[in-house]
Design a protein around this motif. Structure first.
Motif, PDB file in Angstrom:
ATOM      1  N   ILE A  64       0.832  -1.203   0.000  1.00 40.18           N
ATOM      2  CA  ILE A  64       0.000   0.000   0.000  1.00 40.18           C
ATOM      3  C   ILE A  64       0.866   1.252   0.000  1.00 40.18           C
ATOM      4  O   ILE A  64       0.587   2.218  -0.728  1.00 40.18           O
ATOM      5  CB  ILE A  64      -0.964  -0.029   1.199  1.00 40.18           C
ATOM      6  CG1 ILE A  64      -2.008  -1.120   0.982  1.00 40.18           C
ATOM      7  CG2 ILE A  64      -1.630   1.321   1.402  1.00 40.18           C
ATOM      8  CD1 ILE A  64      -2.873  -1.393   2.174  1.00 40.18           C
ATOM      9  N   ILE A  65       1.935   1.253   0.782  1.00 37.64           N
ATOM     10  CA  ILE A  65       2.841   2.408   0.794  1.00 37.64           C
ATOM     11  C   ILE A  65       3.503   2.576  -0.571  1.00 37.64           C
ATOM     12  O   ILE A  65       3.603   3.688  -1.100  1.00 37.64           O
ATOM     13  CB  ILE A  65       3.885   2.260   1.911  1.00 37.64           C
ATOM     14  CG1 ILE A  65       3.207   2.396   3.271  1.00 37.64           C
ATOM     15  CG2 ILE A  65       5.002   3.278   1.759  1.00 37.64           C
ATOM     16  CD1 ILE A  65       4.093   2.027   4.445  1.00 37.64           C
ATOM     17  N   GLY A  66       3.941   1.465  -1.170  1.00 36.41           N
ATOM     18  CA  GLY A  66       4.549   1.526  -2.505  1.00 36.41           C
ATOM     19  C   GLY A  66       3.579   2.030  -3.552  1.00 36.41           C
ATOM     20  O   GLY A  66       3.946   2.813  -4.433  1.00 36.41           O
ATOM     21  N   ALA A  67       2.317   1.602  -3.456  1.00 34.61           N
ATOM     22  CA  ALA A  67       1.310   2.084  -4.406  1.00 34.61           C
ATOM     23  C   ALA A  67       1.068   3.575  -4.226  1.00 34.61           C
ATOM     24  O   ALA A  67       0.912   4.308  -5.212  1.00 34.61           O
ATOM     25  CB  ALA A  67       0.009   1.315  -4.229  1.00 34.61           C
ATOM     26  N   GLY A  68       1.028   4.035  -2.995  1.00 28.20           N
ATOM     27  CA  GLY A  68       0.832   5.467  -2.744  1.00 28.20           C
ATOM     28  C   GLY A  68       1.967   6.303  -3.299  1.00 28.20           C
ATOM     29  O   GLY A  68       1.735   7.341  -3.932  1.00 28.20           O
TER      30      GLY A  68
ATOM     31  N   MET B 256       1.855   8.994  -6.554  1.00 28.07           N
ATOM     32  CA  MET B 256       2.370  10.370  -6.514  1.00 28.07           C
ATOM     33  C   MET B 256       3.334  10.624  -7.671  1.00 28.07           C
ATOM     34  O   MET B 256       3.460  11.752  -8.145  1.00 28.07           O
ATOM     35  CB  MET B 256       3.074  10.638  -5.184  1.00 28.07           C
ATOM     36  CG  MET B 256       2.125  10.747  -4.028  1.00 28.07           C
ATOM     37  SD  MET B 256       2.835  11.389  -2.500  1.00 28.07           S
ATOM     38  CE  MET B 256       4.356  10.526  -2.345  1.00 28.07           C
ATOM     39  N   LEU B 257       4.004   9.575  -8.131  1.00 29.07           N
ATOM     40  CA  LEU B 257       4.954   9.705  -9.235  1.00 29.07           C
ATOM     41  C   LEU B 257       4.346   9.288 -10.579  1.00 29.07           C
ATOM     42  O   LEU B 257       5.069   9.133 -11.560  1.00 29.07           O
ATOM     43  CB  LEU B 257       6.201   8.852  -8.949  1.00 29.07           C
ATOM     44  CG  LEU B 257       6.964   9.219  -7.680  1.00 29.07           C
ATOM     45  CD1 LEU B 257       8.076   8.220  -7.428  1.00 29.07           C
ATOM     46  CD2 LEU B 257       7.514  10.630  -7.767  1.00 29.07           C
ATOM     47  N   ASP B 258       3.024   9.095 -10.621  1.00 32.68           N
ATOM     48  CA  ASP B 258       2.272   8.738 -11.833  1.00 32.68           C
ATOM     49  C   ASP B 258       2.631   7.366 -12.395  1.00 32.68           C
ATOM     50  O   ASP B 258       2.482   7.124 -13.590  1.00 32.68           O
ATOM     51  CB  ASP B 258       2.439   9.805 -12.931  1.00 32.68           C
ATOM     52  CG  ASP B 258       1.808  11.116 -12.543  1.00 32.68           C
ATOM     53  OD1 ASP B 258       0.797  11.079 -11.817  1.00 32.68           O
ATOM     54  OD2 ASP B 258       2.320  12.168 -12.959  1.00 32.68           O
ATOM     55  N   ASN B 259       3.142   6.464 -11.568  1.00 30.05           N
ATOM     56  CA  ASN B 259       3.415   5.085 -11.963  1.00 30.05           C
ATOM     57  C   ASN B 259       3.096   4.182 -10.783  1.00 30.05           C
ATOM     58  O   ASN B 259       3.974   3.860  -9.985  1.00 30.05           O
ATOM     59  CB  ASN B 259       4.876   4.894 -12.378  1.00 30.05           C
ATOM     60  CG  ASN B 259       5.115   5.260 -13.813  1.00 30.05           C
ATOM     61  OD1 ASN B 259       4.255   5.065 -14.649  1.00 30.05           O
ATOM     62  ND2 ASN B 259       6.294   5.789 -14.092  1.00 30.05           N
ATOM     63  N   ALA B 260       1.850   3.738 -10.682  1.00 35.01           N
ATOM     64  CA  ALA B 260       1.440   2.957  -9.512  1.00 35.01           C
ATOM     65  C   ALA B 260       1.997   1.538  -9.553  1.00 35.01           C
ATOM     66  O   ALA B 260       2.427   1.020  -8.526  1.00 35.01           O
ATOM     67  CB  ALA B 260      -0.078   2.918  -9.415  1.00 35.01           C
TER      68      ALA B 260
ATOM     69  N   GLY C  90       7.171  -2.145  -3.487  1.00 33.31           N
ATOM     70  CA  GLY C  90       6.620  -2.352  -2.151  1.00 33.31           C
ATOM     71  C   GLY C  90       6.485  -3.832  -1.814  1.00 33.31           C
ATOM     72  O   GLY C  90       6.741  -4.251  -0.683  1.00 33.31           O
ATOM     73  N   LEU C  91       6.104  -4.639  -2.792  1.00 33.30           N
ATOM     74  CA  LEU C  91       5.982  -6.076  -2.574  1.00 33.30           C
ATOM     75  C   LEU C  91       7.345  -6.693  -2.264  1.00 33.30           C
ATOM     76  O   LEU C  91       7.477  -7.499  -1.339  1.00 33.30           O
ATOM     77  CB  LEU C  91       5.363  -6.731  -3.810  1.00 33.30           C
ATOM     78  CG  LEU C  91       5.077  -8.221  -3.744  1.00 33.30           C
ATOM     79  CD1 LEU C  91       4.044  -8.515  -2.664  1.00 33.30           C
ATOM     80  CD2 LEU C  91       4.592  -8.721  -5.086  1.00 33.30           C
ATOM     81  N   GLY C  92       8.343  -6.309  -3.028  1.00 34.89           N
ATOM     82  CA  GLY C  92       9.698  -6.816  -2.765  1.00 34.89           C
ATOM     83  C   GLY C  92      10.208  -6.383  -1.411  1.00 34.89           C
ATOM     84  O   GLY C  92      10.796  -7.183  -0.663  1.00 34.89           O
TER      85      GLY C  92
END
Length: 47
Positions: A13-17, A21-25, A32-34
């Protein structure tokens, strides 16, 4: 829910957020998964 699963989900979730913000979810989710799997490995209890 297991502690390790919560670590992985939180990092995703943090990685997706950050990715949104950087326009690449999607790359943010993968990073974030890694990171979640690495943190789960380091914080697991020795059995």
């Amino acid at each position: 829910m297991k502690r390790g699963d919560m670590i992985i989900y939180g990092c995703v979730i943090i990685g997706a957020g950050i990715g949104l913000m950087l326009d690449n979810a999607f790359p943010g989710v993968l990073i974030g998964l890694g990171a979640g799997y690495l943190l789960q490995y380091f914080f697991r209890k020795e059995e």
